[in-house]
Write an enzyme that holds these catalytic residues in place. Structure first.
Site, PDB file in Angstrom:
ATOM      1  N   SER A   1      59.240  -3.447  69.367  1.00  0.00           N
ATOM      2  CA  SER A   1      58.403  -4.532  69.886  1.00  0.00           C
ATOM      3  C   SER A   1      59.212  -5.407  70.841  1.00  0.00           C
ATOM      4  O   SER A   1      59.711  -4.929  71.852  1.00  0.00           O
ATOM      5  CB  SER A   1      57.812  -5.326  68.722  1.00  0.00           C
ATOM      6  OG  SER A   1      56.885  -6.280  69.174  1.00  0.00           O
TER       7      SER A   1
ATOM      8  N   HIS B   1      50.249  -6.305  69.312  1.00  0.00           N
ATOM      9  CA  HIS B   1      50.030  -4.884  69.636  1.00  0.00           C
ATOM     10  C   HIS B   1      48.604  -4.434  69.315  1.00  0.00           C
ATOM     11  O   HIS B   1      48.373  -3.305  68.889  1.00  0.00           O
ATOM     12  CB  HIS B   1      51.076  -4.007  68.937  1.00  0.00           C
ATOM     13  CG  HIS B   1      52.472  -4.447  69.225  1.00  0.00           C
ATOM     14  ND1 HIS B   1      53.015  -4.357  70.493  1.00  0.00           N
ATOM     15  CD2 HIS B   1      53.412  -5.028  68.438  1.00  0.00           C
ATOM     16  CE1 HIS B   1      54.240  -4.859  70.459  1.00  0.00           C
ATOM     17  NE2 HIS B   1      54.490  -5.274  69.233  1.00  0.00           N
TER      18      HIS B   1
END
Length: 305
Positions: A86, A190
């Site tokens: 991430s 996400h």
């Protein structure tokens, strides 16, 4: 072959940067980055409480700064491959020479602010599911309206969605899942909930001139190695609203012949996954400067310096 990786949001803990600032030049470097992005990184890394560093706009630049500080403390290391989970992908982009340190921190500051704004629109969150069959789990999450936002491998998938959807998951776990653990993040990252942040990040990226990776850069999107700096930057923009496929990244590490993996500060999460998914690969997490000597020995054995 050595892989250098950087953790994502949720790895931060109160005071975790304190021992790192005793290293020569570290406090001065952090102060310069703080001035550049308008955020007191030293305060948040040494004095702020858990709630303060849970704030997306704070946590993300703090994690990238920690990764860069700890990697610099290792010396001049050339790993065989780099990757980040991430927000850790921005740290990895700096490791690979796609962005310089200041550009990486400027981008992550804008990323954190944009994602915090997007998270404020709807009350959302993320929970890790431990155990179970991946296909069964993903189908169950989709039935509840949740997104499998992080497919981490080693029996772990992270679900993201509204707080109501996550509460329904607690009451109705997928078959085979042992535990559902709420994560220390402030939004459904996400997922489609982050779409507004993509536009803001795209504008920020237009101001940057990326270099091509100097080492193999493994992408969260599909676990593939990306050779173009422009493509790395494009993937960093789209990544905030798309799932992280760390499972595929680890498959690529294996295909590349990884023999050792070092996770930069605040290490622990990714080495834990690697221990389960990459048998035979030596792992080391940089948690404090006390871990540096062991890391240097690992580099001497498995990587170029």
């Amino acid at each position: 072959m050595l892989v250098l990786v950087a953790p994502g949001q949720g790895a931060q803990t109160p005071g975790f940067l304190t021992p790192w600032l005793d290293l020569p030049g570290a406090a001065e470097r952090l102060a310069a980055w703080s001035d550049a992005i308008g955020l007191d990184l030293a305060h948040y890394g040494t004095q702020a409480d858990a709630d303060a560093i849970r704030d997306t706009a704070v946590a993300q630049p703090l994690l990238v700064a920690a990764g860069l500080l700890s990697a610099a403390a290792l010396g001049d290391v050339t790993p065989g491959a780099v990757a980040g989970h991430s927000v850790g992908e921005i740290t990895a982009a700096a490791f690979a020479g796609v962005l310089d340190d200041t550009a990486a921190l400027d981008l992550v500051r804008k990323r954190g602010l944009a994602m915090a704004d997007a998270a404020a629109i709807t009350q959302t969150g993320m929970s890790a599911l431990l155990g179970g069959d991946p296909d069964t789990t993903v189908a169950h999450l989709e039935k509840l309206g949740l997104t499998p936002a992080n497919v981490n491998g080693a029996g772990q998938i992270v679900a993201a969605g509204t707080l109501e959807q996550l509460a329904a998951l607690e009451a109705d776990k997928p078959e085979g899942v042992r535990r559902v653990v709420a994560l220390k993040v402030a939004g459904a990252f996400h997922t489609h909930h982050m779409a507004p942040a993509v536009d803001a990040l795209a504008k920020a990226a237009e101001e940057l001139t990326p270099g091509d990776p100097r080492v193999t850069y493994v992408s969260n999107r599909d676990g593939q190695a990306v050779a173009s700096g422009a493509e790395v930057l494009s993937r960093l923009v789209g990544q905030v609203a798309n799932p992280v496929r760390w499972d595929l990244c680890m498959e690529t590490f294996q295909e590349l012949g990884a023999t050792a993996l070092i996770e930069v500060c605040p290490g622990g999460t990714l080495t834990g996954l690697a221990k389960r998914a990459l048998p035979g690969v030596t792992t080391l997490a940089l948690k404090t400067p006390d871990d540096l000597d062991a890391a240097r020995e690992l580099i001497a054995e498995h990587g170029a310096a």
